[in-house]
Design a protein around this motif. Structure first.
Motif, short mmCIF file in Angstrom:
data_model
loop_
_atom_site.label_atom_id
_atom_site.label_comp_id
_atom_site.label_asym_id
_atom_site.label_seq_id
_atom_site.Cartn_x
_atom_site.Cartn_y
_atom_site.Cartn_z
N ASN A 183 10.23 12.90 -1.53
CA ASN A 183 10.73 11.83 -0.50
C ASN A 183 9.74 11.40 0.32
OD1 ASN A 183 13.53 12.16 -1.33
ND2 ASN A 183 14.01 13.39 -0.19
N TRP A 184 8.53 12.28 0.53
CA TRP A 184 7.47 11.66 1.41
C TRP A 184 6.97 10.51 0.72
CZ3 TRP A 184 6.20 12.30 6.12
CH2 TRP A 184 6.75 13.51 6.97
N ASP A 185 6.63 10.60 -0.68
CA ASP A 185 6.34 9.70 -1.24
C ASP A 185 7.15 8.15 -1.33
OD1 ASP A 185 3.95 10.99 -1.96
OD2 ASP A 185 4.47 11.25 -4.01
N LEU A 186 8.34 8.59 -1.67
CA LEU A 186 9.21 7.58 -1.55
C LEU A 186 9.46 6.81 -0.51
CD1 LEU A 186 11.62 6.05 -3.07
CD2 LEU A 186 13.11 7.64 -2.27
N SER A 187 9.57 7.53 0.65
CA SER A 187 9.51 6.75 2.07
C SER A 187 8.17 5.92 2.27
CB SER A 187 9.67 7.92 3.21
OG SER A 187 8.58 8.51 3.30
N VAL A 188 7.06 6.31 1.92
CA VAL A 188 5.94 5.63 2.06
C VAL A 188 5.84 4.37 1.17
CG1 VAL A 188 3.23 5.74 1.99
CG2 VAL A 188 4.61 7.59 3.15
N LYS A 189 6.41 4.51 -0.01
CA LYS A 189 6.21 3.57 -0.81
C LYS A 189 7.25 2.32 -0.72
CE LYS A 189 4.41 1.74 -4.74
NZ LYS A 189 3.08 1.07 -4.66
N ARG A 190 8.28 2.77 -0.10
CA ARG A 190 9.28 1.71 0.47
C ARG A 190 8.54 1.07 1.58
NH1 ARG A 190 15.25 4.77 -0.11
NH2 ARG A 190 15.40 4.43 -2.17
N SER A 191 7.96 1.60 2.27
CA SER A 191 7.24 1.20 3.66
C SER A 191 6.23 -0.05 3.03
CB SER A 191 6.79 1.82 4.54
OG SER A 191 5.80 1.39 5.55
#
Length: 277
Positions: A201-209
């Protein structure tokens, strides 16, 4: 705010994400500003109390001298000492009034800028969509957009519907070239299961940003220097992740609008230094 944890295996992919140093500097600056504002408010209250005390002292001295004149016909003028005390008290009141006026002007200016930002955003974005929230916390403006408006489940590709909303936000940002905006990605607590490019989820949240930052810069004309990309994973939830509805609320992107009110800072800092002398 907690540091963004990015897996070493995806550093090349996420090279455009916000640096830990920049994010920490922004957090420190925001805390410093809030601490300064709180200190200023305490000083303002202290000045108001001191002003009231001095006014009471001056009134008492006036009454004292009046009584002396009434009880002694031979006294033609106020005693030199009494007159000097009254004069000093009045001068002190004038000085406190000036300091209070300066600090009130500074606080009013900050509140006016914040109100102008909120008004512009609400006018541009509109209030009809319950999946978009605009509010103010500690003098900072936040725009929170539900992920169902921006992305498909488990995806970081911005939808066409989202671009319409982001275009309205971009217009407000473009009208304020001296502002900075931090784009924060938030997820729920359900572990990410998807391709091997994103680990969690860390990766997903940053990638969405970073996906939103690219839309704002590449398609909507926002200056890259105004934007900061950040991911918070599932660690700053709005509500407990104990139902599908609550998890949906926690999956969001938050745009933090940070005005650079240099004149406000300078005014408050100058006044604080005066009072320390």
């Amino acid at each position: 705010m907690k540091k963004v944890v990015i897996a070493l295996s995806v550093l090349a992919l996420l090279s455009s994400c916000v640096s830990k140093k920049k994010y920490a500097e922004l957090e420190a600056k925001n805390k410093e500003t809030q601490d300064l504002l709180n200190t200023c408010t305490v000083k303002l209250n202290s000045c108001l109390e001191e002003k009231a005390s001095l006014a009471a002292t001056a009134a008492a001295l006036k009454d004292q001298n009046k009584n002396l004149m009434e009880t002694s016909k031979e006294m033609a003028i106020l005693s030199t000492k009494g007159a000097q005390n009254i004069e000093k008290a009045l001068e002190s009141i004038k000085e406190k009034d000036l300091k209070i006026s300066r600090m009130q002007d500074a606080l009013t200016k900050k509140d006016s800028v914040t109100l102008a930002v909120v008004t512009s955003l609400k006018s541009a974005v509109g209030l009809s969509d319950p999946d978009i929230e605009i509010n103010v916390e500690k003098g900072v403006v936040f725009i929170s957009i539900a992920d169902k408006l921006l992305f498909k489940s488990g995806s970081y590709e911005v939808t066409d519907r989202a671009k319409g909303v982001l275009a309205k936000v971009a217009k407000v940002i473009n009208d304020k070239p001296d502002f900075e905006c931090m784009v924060e990605g938030h997820t729920d607590n359900v572990p990410y299961v998807g391709n091997k490019i994103l680990l969690d989820n860390w990766d997903l949240s940053v990638k969405r940003s970073t996906s939103i930052v690219r839309v704002l810069t590449n398609q909507l004309g926002v200056k890259p220097s105004q934007l900061i990309a950040a991911g918070r994973s599932s660690y700053v939830p709005l509500v407990e992740n104990n139902s599908a509805e609550n998890r949906a609320r926690n999956r969001r992107t938050r745009i933090v609008v940070l005005p650079k009110i240099d004149q406000f800072y300078e005014m408050v800092e100058k006044e604080m230094k005066k009072q320390q002398k």
